[in-house]
Design an enzyme around this catalytic site. Structure first.
Site, PDB file in Angstrom:
ATOM      1  N   CYS A   2       0.851  -1.188   0.000  1.00  0.00           N
ATOM      2  CA  CYS A   2       0.000   0.000   0.000  1.00  0.00           C
ATOM      3  C   CYS A   2       0.889   1.240   0.000  1.00  0.00           C
ATOM      4  O   CYS A   2       1.859   1.320   0.760  1.00  0.00           O
ATOM      5  CB  CYS A   2      -0.943   0.106   1.189  1.00  0.00           C
ATOM      6  SG  CYS A   2      -2.165  -1.200   1.245  1.00  0.00           S
ATOM      7  N   ARG A  28       4.016  -0.481  -4.712  1.00  0.00           N
ATOM      8  CA  ARG A  28       3.684  -1.007  -3.387  1.00  0.00           C
ATOM      9  C   ARG A  28       2.333  -1.735  -3.367  1.00  0.00           C
ATOM     10  O   ARG A  28       1.944  -2.299  -2.359  1.00  0.00           O
ATOM     11  CB  ARG A  28       3.634   0.135  -2.367  1.00  0.00           C
ATOM     12  CG  ARG A  28       4.926   0.906  -2.265  1.00  0.00           C
ATOM     13  CD  ARG A  28       4.766   2.080  -1.326  1.00  0.00           C
ATOM     14  NE  ARG A  28       4.686   1.636   0.038  1.00  0.00           N
ATOM     15  CZ  ARG A  28       5.713   1.453   0.841  1.00  0.00           C
ATOM     16  NH1 ARG A  28       6.930   1.688   0.400  1.00  0.00           N
ATOM     17  NH2 ARG A  28       5.553   1.046   2.071  1.00  0.00           N
ATOM     18  N   TRP A  75      -2.638  -2.678  -1.752  1.00  0.00           N
ATOM     19  CA  TRP A  75      -2.357  -4.105  -1.846  1.00  0.00           C
ATOM     20  C   TRP A  75      -3.285  -4.743  -0.823  1.00  0.00           C
ATOM     21  O   TRP A  75      -3.134  -4.519   0.384  1.00  0.00           O
ATOM     22  CB  TRP A  75      -0.896  -4.398  -1.507  1.00  0.00           C
ATOM     23  CG  TRP A  75      -0.520  -5.825  -1.740  1.00  0.00           C
ATOM     24  CD1 TRP A  75      -0.125  -6.382  -2.921  1.00  0.00           C
ATOM     25  CD2 TRP A  75      -0.506  -6.884  -0.779  1.00  0.00           C
ATOM     26  NE1 TRP A  75       0.120  -7.720  -2.757  1.00  0.00           N
ATOM     27  CE2 TRP A  75      -0.100  -8.062  -1.459  1.00  0.00           C
ATOM     28  CE3 TRP A  75      -0.800  -6.970   0.581  1.00  0.00           C
ATOM     29  CZ2 TRP A  75       0.021  -9.296  -0.821  1.00  0.00           C
ATOM     30  CZ3 TRP A  75      -0.678  -8.199   1.224  1.00  0.00           C
ATOM     31  CH2 TRP A  75      -0.258  -9.345   0.523  1.00  0.00           C
ATOM     32  N   GLY A 100      -1.138  -0.845   6.503  1.00  0.00           N
ATOM     33  CA  GLY A 100      -0.838  -1.638   7.697  1.00  0.00           C
ATOM     34  C   GLY A 100      -1.987  -2.586   7.994  1.00  0.00           C
ATOM     35  O   GLY A 100      -2.840  -2.825   7.138  1.00  0.00           O
ATOM     36  N   GLU A 481      16.460 -18.593  -6.603  1.00  0.00           N
ATOM     37  CA  GLU A 481      16.139 -17.244  -7.079  1.00  0.00           C
ATOM     38  C   GLU A 481      15.600 -17.284  -8.520  1.00  0.00           C
ATOM     39  O   GLU A 481      14.637 -16.581  -8.852  1.00  0.00           O
ATOM     40  CB  GLU A 481      17.390 -16.345  -6.971  1.00  0.00           C
ATOM     41  CG  GLU A 481      17.243 -14.944  -7.537  1.00  0.00           C
ATOM     42  CD  GLU A 481      16.141 -14.099  -6.912  1.00  0.00           C
ATOM     43  OE1 GLU A 481      15.566 -14.497  -5.880  1.00  0.00           O
ATOM     44  OE2 GLU A 481      15.832 -13.040  -7.485  1.00  0.00           O
ATOM     45  N   LYS A 485      11.964 -15.926  -9.600  1.00  0.00           N
ATOM     46  CA  LYS A 485      11.737 -14.918 -10.656  1.00  0.00           C
ATOM     47  C   LYS A 485      10.718 -15.421 -11.651  1.00  0.00           C
ATOM     48  O   LYS A 485       9.812 -14.705 -12.044  1.00  0.00           O
ATOM     49  CB  LYS A 485      13.038 -14.599 -11.424  1.00  0.00           C
ATOM     50  CG  LYS A 485      14.062 -13.752 -10.741  1.00  0.00           C
ATOM     51  CD  LYS A 485      13.728 -12.289 -10.651  1.00  0.00           C
ATOM     52  CE  LYS A 485      12.955 -11.972  -9.403  1.00  0.00           C
ATOM     53  NZ  LYS A 485      13.631 -11.782  -8.186  1.00  0.00           N
ATOM     54  N   GLU A 488       7.174 -15.595 -10.161  1.00  0.00           N
ATOM     55  CA  GLU A 488       6.636 -14.264  -9.862  1.00  0.00           C
ATOM     56  C   GLU A 488       6.028 -13.595 -11.093  1.00  0.00           C
ATOM     57  O   GLU A 488       4.992 -12.962 -10.995  1.00  0.00           O
ATOM     58  CB  GLU A 488       7.769 -13.335  -9.382  1.00  0.00           C
ATOM     59  CG  GLU A 488       8.112 -13.442  -7.922  1.00  0.00           C
ATOM     60  CD  GLU A 488       9.203 -12.457  -7.533  1.00  0.00           C
ATOM     61  OE1 GLU A 488       9.016 -11.753  -6.535  1.00  0.00           O
ATOM     62  OE2 GLU A 488      10.247 -12.372  -8.219  1.00  0.00           O
ATOM     63  N   HIS A 504      15.925 -37.683  -4.430  1.00  0.00           N
ATOM     64  CA  HIS A 504      15.167 -38.067  -3.235  1.00  0.00           C
ATOM     65  C   HIS A 504      13.689 -37.691  -3.347  1.00  0.00           C
ATOM     66  O   HIS A 504      13.074 -37.320  -2.351  1.00  0.00           O
ATOM     67  CB  HIS A 504      15.806 -37.433  -1.998  1.00  0.00           C
ATOM     68  CG  HIS A 504      17.236 -37.848  -1.824  1.00  0.00           C
ATOM     69  ND1 HIS A 504      17.591 -39.123  -1.445  1.00  0.00           N
ATOM     70  CD2 HIS A 504      18.388 -37.173  -2.038  1.00  0.00           C
ATOM     71  CE1 HIS A 504      18.919 -39.212  -1.403  1.00  0.00           C
ATOM     72  NE2 HIS A 504      19.418 -38.035  -1.764  1.00  0.00           N
ATOM     73  N   LYS A 603       5.912  -4.813  -3.834  1.00  0.00           N
ATOM     74  CA  LYS A 603       7.365  -4.766  -3.694  1.00  0.00           C
ATOM     75  C   LYS A 603       7.807  -4.658  -2.253  1.00  0.00           C
ATOM     76  O   LYS A 603       8.815  -5.219  -1.853  1.00  0.00           O
ATOM     77  CB  LYS A 603       7.908  -3.585  -4.495  1.00  0.00           C
ATOM     78  CG  LYS A 603       9.407  -3.514  -4.438  1.00  0.00           C
ATOM     79  CD  LYS A 603      10.001  -3.065  -5.727  1.00  0.00           C
ATOM     80  CE  LYS A 603      11.489  -3.269  -5.734  1.00  0.00           C
ATOM     81  NZ  LYS A 603      11.837  -4.679  -5.941  1.00  0.00           N
TER      82      LYS A 603
HETATM   83  C1  G6P Z   1       8.723  -8.707  -1.475  1.00  0.00           C
HETATM   84  C2  G6P Z   1       9.259  -8.397  -2.849  1.00  0.00           C
HETATM   85  C3  G6P Z   1      10.522  -9.196  -3.115  1.00  0.00           C
HETATM   86  C4  G6P Z   1      11.545  -8.944  -2.003  1.00  0.00           C
HETATM   87  C5  G6P Z   1      10.960  -9.227  -0.628  1.00  0.00           C
HETATM   88  C6  G6P Z   1      11.889  -8.753   0.474  1.00  0.00           C
HETATM   89  O1  G6P Z   1       8.228  -9.992  -1.450  1.00  0.00           O
HETATM   90  O2  G6P Z   1       8.285  -8.668  -3.841  1.00  0.00           O
HETATM   91  O3  G6P Z   1      11.060  -8.804  -4.355  1.00  0.00           O
HETATM   92  O4  G6P Z   1      12.658  -9.739  -2.221  1.00  0.00           O
HETATM   93  O5  G6P Z   1       9.731  -8.531  -0.466  1.00  0.00           O
HETATM   94  O6  G6P Z   1      11.986  -7.370   0.399  1.00  0.00           O
HETATM   95  P1  G6P Z   1      13.172  -6.514   0.968  1.00  0.00           P
HETATM   96  O7  G6P Z   1      12.795  -5.098   0.615  1.00  0.00           O
HETATM   97  O8  G6P Z   1      13.200  -6.739   2.444  1.00  0.00           O
HETATM   98  O9  G6P Z   1      14.418  -6.947   0.305  1.00  0.00           O
END
Ligand code: G6P
Length: 608
Positions: A2, A28, A75, A100, A481, A485, A488, A504, A603
């Site tokens: 948000c 956000r 969000w 929040g 990672e 990606k 996502e 396994h 984000k």
């Molecule tokens: C969210 C974002 C990710 C990020 C994670 C941690 O899930 O979408 O891209 O890695 O938060 O965020 P930070 O700002 O703590 O690295």
């Protein structure tokens, strides 16, 4: 998570400031957007599902004459993305935006319904508007707000306006970020500096339990009981240009291409090659204490967690310090054993992730040393940790993190050398690592130039419904990672796995329609990784292999090969992740998705 903006000023261009701010905060959350502005003592509220652009369509002609207003990009936490759940929320003449979670909202809601208040949304936020309205029957705006917040348990950043007080704007913070920009004739309150920097570089960072009130052009800051506080103003230095797409189709594409630069910026002034040393000014104040550290715990979330996992390999192998990595969301709910010889490193791009913040607080509560590797300058984690290192990667807007990740890896390499040289690492080894690190920007540029070849591979596999990402040792976290990606932004079901664990269980899933991306750079586990490729091929699985230039075996057995330049084993993750970012990006684009705004994600996750 948000984004909120508030404006109050002498000039009447409030609407433009609010909408521009919302656009900058859209990363956000983009489930819905809304705005409430006051002109001639009357408010107008507009809300719509989806992006800020849709809100603008709904408003039509930009509104003139706005001296005070609030806006929100959401969000969703409580209540689906519908217009009725979009902010601002109102109760009579009181309007507010909230970021929040109000934890005791159900209890408060019951109480307010019994008192005759009608709820029009499913959100937790609406209770705050009604609480203030109820208190406002007996008390003025400010006192009503203090009394209402006294009842609220949870996390909030709030900006509130009242139709009877056109010269007043109130903002309050507890756990969710809020920054106040102090301009010549105006105040802008926002979730982060990006909504402020084009108007002023003077800011006040509100801390938890603080309220800012602007009244008749002057501001005061108080605690939640109304006691005045003096706060320092800061000058922020954010290059607004960096937060533009600058001709790239997406922020993600731009940010991937910015990586060589981001690594340069992470290294700038921090390498003393002649001595094989790293200079990290942000750690000066704790330098002595770091010499006594016997254990490191890294706490982080999402992509930053994967960077931490790479850090674990580096710190153990080269600095000789036992290291563990934990999701911050789990760390705080165990009984973490922290002593004076443990350093906890919080890695966070935004510096605002709620779980990572909570982990830092837990460490400090236990008397441990809390360090940060943070990108967003002045963010809460940067301010709350004992010491730390900034990434200096510049604003990252794409929800899927790219340049922040590689820059975190660069910082972790510097930290490894820094701590290693405090211990047993030789000058020669320090020099070797640092001089190779300095070559990574160029190597990345070389990889980025292969985008067309990677796009072709993306096209070939875009219809897969599931994929494996496999890696071993330093590149196991990169498998995680790469898988993250891809899921996502392309919504393909992916699983990142340690290649040795395949046998396994997971290998049962392999067939001709279940491709695997295998990280096979020429490193100390190369031969083992080749065996993993063979095992998958023997079961008719397709393999996209990532390997080092000059290796011939992989080409013979894999279906598709992506090459990265040769580097030290500990630096291969920095290079190997780049093609995987591109692969995910092109897959998302080919499938027609908005890769900068993947569904359901935000984000900056400022709620638990
Ligand atoms: C969210 C974002 C990710 C990020 C994670 C941690 O899930 O979408 O891209 O890695 O938060 O965020 P930070 O700002 O703590 O690295």
């Amino acid at each position: 998570m948000c984004g909120i903006v508030g404006y109050i000023g002498k000039k009447t261009h409030g609407y433009d400031v609010l909408v521009d701010g919302l656009k900058r905060l859209e990363y956000r959350g983009y489930d819905s957007a809304g705005i409430c502005v006051m002109t001639d003592k009357k408010t107008k509220t507009f809300r719509s599902v989806g992006t800020v652009a849709r809100l603008e369509e709904k408003v039509g002609t930009p509104i003139d004459g706005v001296r005070v207003g609030i806006a929100h990009t959401r969000w969703a936490t409580h209540g689906k993305p519908r217009v009725k759940n979009a902010h601002p929320h109102s109760s009579g003449k009181i309007h507010l935006v909230h970021n929040g979670i109000i934890e005791n909202y159900q209890q408060l809601k019951k109480e307010l319904i019994a008192a005759g208040y009608t709820f029009t949304s499913e959100t937790d936020s609406e209770v705050v508007a009604h609480l203030i309205a109820r208190e406002n029957k007996k008390h003025d705006f400010a006192e009503a707000m203090y009394r209402a917040l006294g009842r609220v348990v949870g996390a909030y950043a709030l900006v509130i306006l009242h139709e009877d007080y056109p010269d007043t704007l109130i903002a309050a913070r507890n756990s969710s970020p809020l920054i106040v920009g102090i301009g010549k004739d105006a105040y802008i309150v926002a979730s982060d500096a990006s909504a402020i920097v084009s108007h002023t570089d003077r800011v006040v960072y509100l801390d938890d339990g603080e309220v800012m009130m602007v009244h008749d052009g002057a501001y005061t800051i108080t605690n939640l009981r109304g006691r005045k506080k003096t706060k320092k103003t800061h000058t922020i230095d954010v290059d607004t240009q960096k937060a533009e797409r600058s001709g790239y189709a997406h922020f993600m594409l731009k940010e991937m291409h910015e990586q060589p630069h981001a690594i340069e910026d992470a290294m700038r002034g921090r390498i003393i090659l002649a001595d094989g040393m790293a200079r990290l000014g942000g750690l000066n104040s704790v330098e002595k204490r770091l010499r006594t550290i016997k254990r490191i715990v890294i706490v982080s979330c999402g992509t930053s967690y994967h960077a931490g996992l790479v850090g674990e390999y580096m710190l153990e192998e080269y600095a000789g310090i036992p290291t563990e990595v934990e999701w911050a969301s789990e760390f705080r709910y165990r009984k973490p054993l922290i002593d004076a010889h443990t350093a906890v490193i919080a890695i966070s791009q935004s510096g605002e992730t709620a779980d990572t913040r909570a982990a830092v607080r837990e460490v400090k509560q236990k008397g441990g040393l809390a360090l940060g590797i943070v990108n967003a300058v002045g963010s809460t984690i940067a301010r709350e940790t004992d010491a730390g290192v900034y990434n200096h990667a510049g604003p990252e807007i794409g929800v899927a993190s790219t340049k922040a990740f590689t820059s975190q890896l660069a910082i972790l390499t510097l930290l490894t050398v820094y701590l290693g040289r405090q211990r047993n690492m030789s000058m020669t080894m320090g020099k070797r690592i640092l001089s190779e690190l300095r070559k990574t920007p160029q190597a990345m540029t070389h990889i980025l130039a292969q985008h067309d070849a990677i796009k072709k591979i993306a096209k070939k596999y875009a219809n897969a419904t599931s994929m494996f990402y496999l890696g071993r040792k330093y590149n196991f976290p990169i498998a995680l990672e790469g898988a993250l990606k891809m899921k996502e932004i392309s919504y393909i079901h992916t699983e990142g796995y340690a290649s040795g664990e395949m046998k396994h269980g997971p290998i049962a899933l392999i067939d001709k329609d279940f491709p695997s991306v295998i990280l096979a750079p020429k490193d100390s586990v190369y031969d083992k990784t080749l065996s993993a490729i063979e095992e998958i091929k023997a079961r008719s699985g397709k393999v996209i292999a990532l390997t080092t230039h000059g290796t011939k075996q992989v080409e013979k057995i894999a279906d598709d090969v992506i090459y990265i330049p040769k580097t030290l084993e500990l630096l291969t993750p920095l290079l190997a992740v780049v093609p995987l970012q591109l692969l995910a990006y092109y897959t998302g684009v080919i499938k027609g998705y908005d890769v900068d705004k993947p569904r359901n994600l935000a984000k900056s996750v400022t709620v638990e």
